[in-house]
Motif scaffolding. Structure first.
Motif, PDB file in Angstrom:
ATOM      1  N   SER A 135       0.903  -1.169   0.028  1.00 33.14           N
ATOM      2  CA  SER A 135      -0.152  -0.161  -0.040  1.00 33.14           C
ATOM      3  C   SER A 135       0.899   1.248  -0.081  1.00 33.14           C
ATOM      4  CB  SER A 135      -1.039  -0.224   1.259  1.00 33.14           C
ATOM      5  OG  SER A 135      -1.554   1.194   1.558  1.00 33.14           O
ATOM      6  N   ARG A 136       0.338   2.207  -0.598  1.00 39.05           N
ATOM      7  CA  ARG A 136       0.986   3.480  -0.676  1.00 39.05           C
ATOM      8  C   ARG A 136       1.120   4.134   0.693  1.00 39.05           C
ATOM      9  NH1 ARG A 136      -1.672   8.852  -2.532  1.00 39.05           N
ATOM     10  NH2 ARG A 136      -2.603   8.523  -0.661  1.00 39.05           N
ATOM     11  N   ASP A 137       0.202   3.970   1.577  1.00 37.86           N
ATOM     12  CA  ASP A 137       0.226   4.733   2.756  1.00 37.86           C
ATOM     13  C   ASP A 137       0.456   4.005   4.022  1.00 37.86           C
ATOM     14  OD1 ASP A 137      -0.456   7.004   1.610  1.00 37.86           O
ATOM     15  OD2 ASP A 137      -2.791   6.649   1.695  1.00 37.86           O
ATOM     16  N   ASP A 138       0.663   2.678   3.906  1.00 36.88           N
ATOM     17  CA  ASP A 138       0.687   1.705   5.053  1.00 36.88           C
ATOM     18  C   ASP A 138       1.982   0.738   4.822  1.00 36.88           C
ATOM     19  OD1 ASP A 138      -1.583   2.746   6.615  1.00 36.88           O
ATOM     20  OD2 ASP A 138      -2.871   1.790   5.211  1.00 36.88           O
ATOM     21  N   ALA A 139       2.413   0.509   6.037  1.00 38.67           N
ATOM     22  CA  ALA A 139       3.651  -0.645   5.882  1.00 38.67           C
ATOM     23  C   ALA A 139       2.939  -1.855   5.832  1.00 38.67           C
ATOM     24  CB  ALA A 139       4.470  -0.619   7.383  1.00 38.67           C
ATOM     25  N   MET A 140       3.367  -3.092   5.366  1.00 40.87           N
ATOM     26  CA  MET A 140       2.867  -4.169   5.126  1.00 40.87           C
ATOM     27  C   MET A 140       2.459  -4.730   6.571  1.00 40.87           C
ATOM     28  SD  MET A 140       3.988  -7.678   3.173  1.00 40.87           S
ATOM     29  CE  MET A 140       3.521  -7.346   1.589  1.00 40.87           C
ATOM     30  N   ALA A 141       1.097  -5.008   6.683  1.00 39.11           N
ATOM     31  CA  ALA A 141       0.845  -5.939   8.162  1.00 39.11           C
ATOM     32  C   ALA A 141       0.403  -7.207   7.917  1.00 39.11           C
ATOM     33  CB  ALA A 141       0.144  -5.002   8.794  1.00 39.11           C
ATOM     34  N   ILE A 142       0.694  -8.022   8.409  1.00 43.56           N
ATOM     35  CA  ILE A 142      -0.019  -9.528   8.457  1.00 43.56           C
ATOM     36  C   ILE A 142      -0.868  -9.733   9.812  1.00 43.56           C
ATOM     37  CG2 ILE A 142       0.354 -11.798   7.996  1.00 43.56           C
ATOM     38  CD1 ILE A 142       2.994 -10.971   6.408  1.00 43.56           C
ATOM     39  N   GLU A 143      -1.855 -10.036   9.605  1.00 41.64           N
ATOM     40  CA  GLU A 143      -2.571 -10.645  10.781  1.00 41.64           C
ATOM     41  C   GLU A 143      -2.587 -12.199  10.887  1.00 41.64           C
ATOM     42  OE1 GLU A 143      -7.208 -10.686  11.611  1.00 41.64           O
ATOM     43  OE2 GLU A 143      -6.507  -8.641  12.153  1.00 41.64           O
ATOM     44  N   VAL A 144      -1.737 -12.516  12.046  1.00 36.24           N
ATOM     45  CA  VAL A 144      -1.704 -13.914  12.197  1.00 36.24           C
ATOM     46  C   VAL A 144      -2.596 -14.450  13.141  1.00 36.24           C
ATOM     47  CG1 VAL A 144       0.065 -15.737  13.092  1.00 36.24           C
ATOM     48  CG2 VAL A 144       1.017 -13.617  12.112  1.00 36.24           C
ATOM     49  N   SER A 145      -3.187 -15.653  12.587  1.00 37.98           N
ATOM     50  CA  SER A 145      -4.411 -16.149  13.418  1.00 37.98           C
ATOM     51  C   SER A 145      -3.631 -17.403  14.382  1.00 37.98           C
ATOM     52  CB  SER A 145      -5.499 -16.868  12.683  1.00 37.98           C
ATOM     53  OG  SER A 145      -6.219 -15.612  12.009  1.00 37.98           O
ATOM     54  N   ILE A 146      -3.750 -17.259  15.739  1.00 34.69           N
ATOM     55  CA  ILE A 146      -3.335 -18.230  16.594  1.00 34.69           C
ATOM     56  C   ILE A 146      -4.671 -18.867  17.251  1.00 34.69           C
ATOM     57  CG2 ILE A 146      -2.049 -18.478  18.613  1.00 34.69           C
ATOM     58  CD1 ILE A 146      -0.727 -15.954  17.810  1.00 34.69           C
ATOM     59  N   TYR A 147      -4.696 -20.256  17.134  1.00 36.09           N
ATOM     60  CA  TYR A 147      -5.526 -21.016  17.601  1.00 36.09           C
ATOM     61  C   TYR A 147      -5.265 -21.720  18.851  1.00 36.09           C
ATOM     62  CZ  TYR A 147      -7.813 -20.143  13.175  1.00 36.09           C
ATOM     63  OH  TYR A 147      -8.598 -19.641  11.991  1.00 36.09           O
ATOM     64  N   PRO A 148      -5.953 -21.264  20.201  1.00 32.63           N
ATOM     65  CA  PRO A 148      -5.432 -21.755  21.303  1.00 32.63           C
ATOM     66  C   PRO A 148      -5.946 -23.324  21.332  1.00 32.63           C
ATOM     67  CG  PRO A 148      -6.280 -19.659  21.692  1.00 32.63           C
ATOM     68  CD  PRO A 148      -6.872 -20.072  20.347  1.00 32.63           C
TER      69      PRO A 148
END
Lengths: 191, 160
Positions: A135-148
């Motif tokens: 994205s032009r305006d945001d750093a790359m972010a990844i949402e990691v899903s953790i299943y307890p």
């Protein structure tokens, strides 16, 4: 003013599936999203509808997936988070699809500046999910899903009645050592 | 005095700056007799920021740079004032922008010769450089604003 749950955090993700030795990645505060780690317990409700009216009562607790936003700044960070997608020969990373990337992981969410108010999830499952967005305006972010995954209290260092009870995670004051997969609790001398 | 602690940290990373020599807390030194500025350099001031009862301490800090005509470096050589002003502010801006990479250093900031200790300091950029006024001695003042979250060790001990 003192609050043990605020402050800079790091997250250690240990993959326990690699032959028992365990490879691990430590994501430092500059690579963790501001939203931090969010874990949710939800009440399961049973509703009985009769002519007399509706009666809703709780009959259990559901454990939702925890979410953690990571901010990778290079392909090496992808390698640290999901090593199975990394190719040493070319220095590339490609998303490994199919099942859990790690079906048995330890995730330790710890303070950087002191040892207070930490959280550890043992034997959890980590899924490769989220949006990989340039994205032009945001750093790359990844949402990691953790299943307890529910684990016996003994896995969390508990004894007595709690040793055989099942828990999704643990809050603790202390330090997690990914090399040994053990927590040294504050003020407790290891046996 | 979190501003002074941060100033010490900034000066530790910028070779040209030294607290008390050309970096000051709250204002540049003024001659009380004449009211004129005694030295050029950098100073840091404190600004109000919102706080919550259970949150960490929060403060805005403004870093000013004022280098006027006739300014010299630590070796006594003349420096081009506008270039020097921007160079110092760029160095400060770079540190603020990348402060999260210095998280281990920022775990513990202190002010020398005092008992003040600040822990778990998070320094964040708030606004970029802005040109301020021109002082009577010709110095152009430029500044930027940073935001800081932190804990105060002494108060924690009292509460605990």
């Amino acid at each position: 003013m003192a609050n043990d749950f605020t402050g800079m955090r790091k997250v250690t993700i240990r993959d326990n599936t690699t032959g028992g030795t365990g490879t691990f990645a430590v994501m430092t505060p500059d690579k963790i999203g501001a939203d931090g780690l969010s874990s949710t317990l939800e009440t399961n409700e049973l509703t009985t509808s009769s002519y007399a009216g509706d009666i809703t009562s709780p009959n259990g607790t559901n454990i939702a997936a925890s979410t953690l936003t990571l901010l990778p700044t290079s392909i090496k960070d992808f390698k640290a988070i999901w090593p199975t997608g990394y190719d040493e020969a070319t220095g590339t990373w490609q998303p490994p699809i199919g099942g859990c990337t790690s079906a048995d992981a330890t995730v330790a969410w710890e303070k950087v500046c002191d040892t207070k108010g930490n959280q550890i999830l043992r034997h959890c499952q980590i899924a490769l999910s989220g949006e990989f967005a340039f994205s032009r305006d945001d750093a790359m972010a990844i949402e990691v899903s953790i299943y307890p995954v529910l684990s016996e209290g003994s896995e969390y260092g508990l004894s007595g009645d709690k040793a055989n009870q099942m828990f999704p995670w643990q809050f603790y004051d202390g330090v997690y050592d990914p090399a040994t997969d053990k927590v040294t609790f504050d003020g407790v001398t290891a046996p | 005095m979190i501003g002074l602690a941060v100033l010490y940290w900034l000066c530790g990373h910028i070779a040209e700056l030294e607290v008390g020599v050309n970096a000051f807390y709250e204002d540049l030194p003024i001659d009380p007799q004449t009211g004129s500025m005694e030295r050029y350099g950098v100073y840091i001031t404190t600004g109000s920021a919102p706080m919550t009862p259970n949150g960490d301490l929060h403060q805005y800090l403004t870093v000013y740079v004022a280098i006027g005509e006739g300014a010299t470096n630590r070796q006594g050589a003349h420096v081009p004032e506008k270039y020097e002003t921007d160079k110092l502010l760029d160095a400060i801006q770079g540190l603020v922008l990348n402060a999260t990479r210095y998280y281990q250093e920022l775990c513990h900031l202190s002010v020398p010769d005092t008992e003040l200790v600040y822990t778990d300091v998070r320094l964040l950029p708030s606004s970029s450089k802005v040109r301020g006024g021109t002082l009577t001695n010709g110095a152009i003042v430029k500044s930027l604003v940073a935001e800081v979250y932190y804990k105060e060790k002494e108060k924690e001990a009292n509460n605990g």
